[in-house]
Motif scaffolding. Sequence first.
Motif, short mmCIF file in Angstrom:
data_model
loop_
_atom_site.label_atom_id
_atom_site.label_comp_id
_atom_site.label_asym_id
_atom_site.label_seq_id
_atom_site.Cartn_x
_atom_site.Cartn_y
_atom_site.Cartn_z
N PHE A 53 7.25 0.33 2.77
CA PHE A 53 7.97 0.00 1.61
C PHE A 53 7.72 -1.28 1.13
CE2 PHE A 53 10.23 2.78 5.01
CZ PHE A 53 10.80 3.79 4.02
N TRP A 56 5.86 -0.66 -2.12
CA TRP A 56 6.45 0.03 -2.88
C TRP A 56 7.27 -1.12 -3.52
CZ3 TRP A 56 6.95 3.98 -5.84
CH2 TRP A 56 6.52 5.24 -5.42
N TYR A 131 14.71 -2.57 -4.77
CA TYR A 131 13.50 -2.24 -5.27
C TYR A 131 13.40 -2.68 -6.80
CZ TYR A 131 12.32 0.26 -0.99
OH TYR A 131 12.22 0.44 0.44
N GLY A 312 14.34 -1.97 3.06
CA GLY A 312 13.10 -1.36 4.02
C GLY A 312 12.26 -2.32 4.63
#
Length: 499
Positions: A53, A56, A131, A312
Amino acid sequence: MHPKAGSTGADAVEPLAWRPLGATDRVDDADTVEQTLVDIRQKIYARSVLGWFARWRIALVVLTQALFYGLPWVNWNDRQAVLFDLGARKFYIFGMVLWPQDVIYLTLLLIISALGLFLFTAVAGRLFCGYACPQTVYTEIFMWIERRIEGDRIARIRLDESSLSLHKVRVKTIKHLLWLVVAVWTGFSFIGYFAPIRGLMADLMAFALGPWQWFWLLFYSFATWGNAGFLREQVCKYMCPYARFQSVMVDRDTLVVTYDKARGDPRGARSKKVDYKAQGLGDCVDCSICVQVCPTGIDIRDGLQYMCIGCGACVDACNEVMNKLEYPTGLIRYTSERALQEKLTAKDVRRHLLRPRVLIYSVLMLLLVSVFIAALATRTTLRVDVIRDRGMLGREVAGSLIENVYRLQMLNASEDALHLTLSVEGAPGLALKIVDGAVSSTTLEMASASNRIVAVVVRAPAGTMASGPHSITFVTKSTTPDGKLLTEIREKSSFIVPN
C-alpha cells in the motif's frame, strides 16, 4: 489523567463518532472533549513504512503531481492545452473551447464526481482520502522531505526535544526552505491554470505579476505550506467535512482497514521460541508499530474511527512484523464488518461487494458518463441566438418594404476560423442583410474561439403578409473555403407586420 493519543491498553480513551465494530459502551462527553484537546496539542511523528500500500501511495503521489505540475506546460494548437481564462471567459481543454454557456458540462462533471465518491466510499471507505486527496498527497511530499533532512521518527523526536543549537537551526531552516520551494511552485502551478504559464513565469522573474496573481500565488503557497507542513492530520480529523458524513455511506459490507480482534487478542510481548498459544496470547505482539506509522495518530486496534483515512500504512507495518515472526499476514487488513463477524472467505467478501447500493451507484455513473461523452461528441461548435430589436418591432421603409431589425449573438467554439452565410426563410419575398457600418452583405467571417454580435435587417414587400407576427427561420451555414458545408444552424423568430 488520560492517556495520550496512540496509547494502548484497557484504559485508553476511544475516539468519538465511529465506534469499534460491535461495541456498545459509551464515552463521557467531557472526557472526549479533553482527549480531543490533548490530540490537537500533541505532534504526530509518523514512522516510515514500506509495503504494497505504501508503493501504491507513492505511485499516486507521482501520478497526480506529474499531472498537476505538467499539464500547464503542455501545448495544443500553439496555445496552452489546459487553460481556464477567466478574463476572456474561455476554458481551453485540449481541443475543446468551453464558454460560460457550457456550464451544463461542469454540472454533469460535478455530479459524476460526487457519485464516484459515493461509489468508492461504499466499496472501500475513505479510499480517496488515503491515496489521492491533495491534503494526503502534499503531506506525503512534505513528510518525505522531513525524513530526508531530519531522519525517521526517533531522530525527529530527539531533534525536537533537544535544546536550541546551531545544528537544530540549520536542519530546521533547510527543511522549511525546501517546503517553501515546493509550496511556491505549487502555488505558481495553480495560477498557471488561469493565466498562460509561460508568460506568468516571465512576469514572476521580473516581479511584474498583477495584484490578484500575487495574492493567489502567496495564498495558495501559504495554504500548502501550512496544511501539509503543520496542520496535516488536523485537516483530516477536524476540518474536512467528508470525515463527518462518510459514516452514512458505509455499511457492513464496506471494505475498511480493520484489526482482527478475535485473532489478535489477548495482546502481549512474547519470545519467538515460546508457544504463545499455550500462554493464551493472540497474534498481536503489542509492538504499537501500527500506531507509529499512522498519519493521523490513531490506534486501529481500538476499532474503526472517523479519523482513519484508509491509507493502509498500518496494514503494511503489521504485515512486516507478522513476516518477521513467521505468523500469517492480515492481522490488520482491508475487510468488512460482515467478513469479520461471519468469517467469510475472500470470494464471499467480493460477492458481497456487489450489493444494491453499489450497483445503483455504478449504473447511475455509467449513465451519466455516457450522457457526458455523448454530449461532448455531439456538441455543436457554432451557436446562434436571435434577439429581436424591441425598440423597433416593425416599420415600413422606402420602397414599400416592411423592415424588422434583429441582433444575432454568434459564438464560434472551435479553433478554426469560419466563413458564414446567413439567410432567412418562412415567407415569400423575405430578404436579409447584415449591417456592418456602411457595408451590407449576407456573409461574414468568424475568428476562431470568438463571439460576435451582428445586426441584421429582414425586409419583405408590403402587402404580401397580413398584419401581425409571422414565424420565420434564420439559417446560418458554415462552409469551408472551397464551399463545402460544415454546419447548418436554424433558429426560429418572428417577423412583425404593422397595421
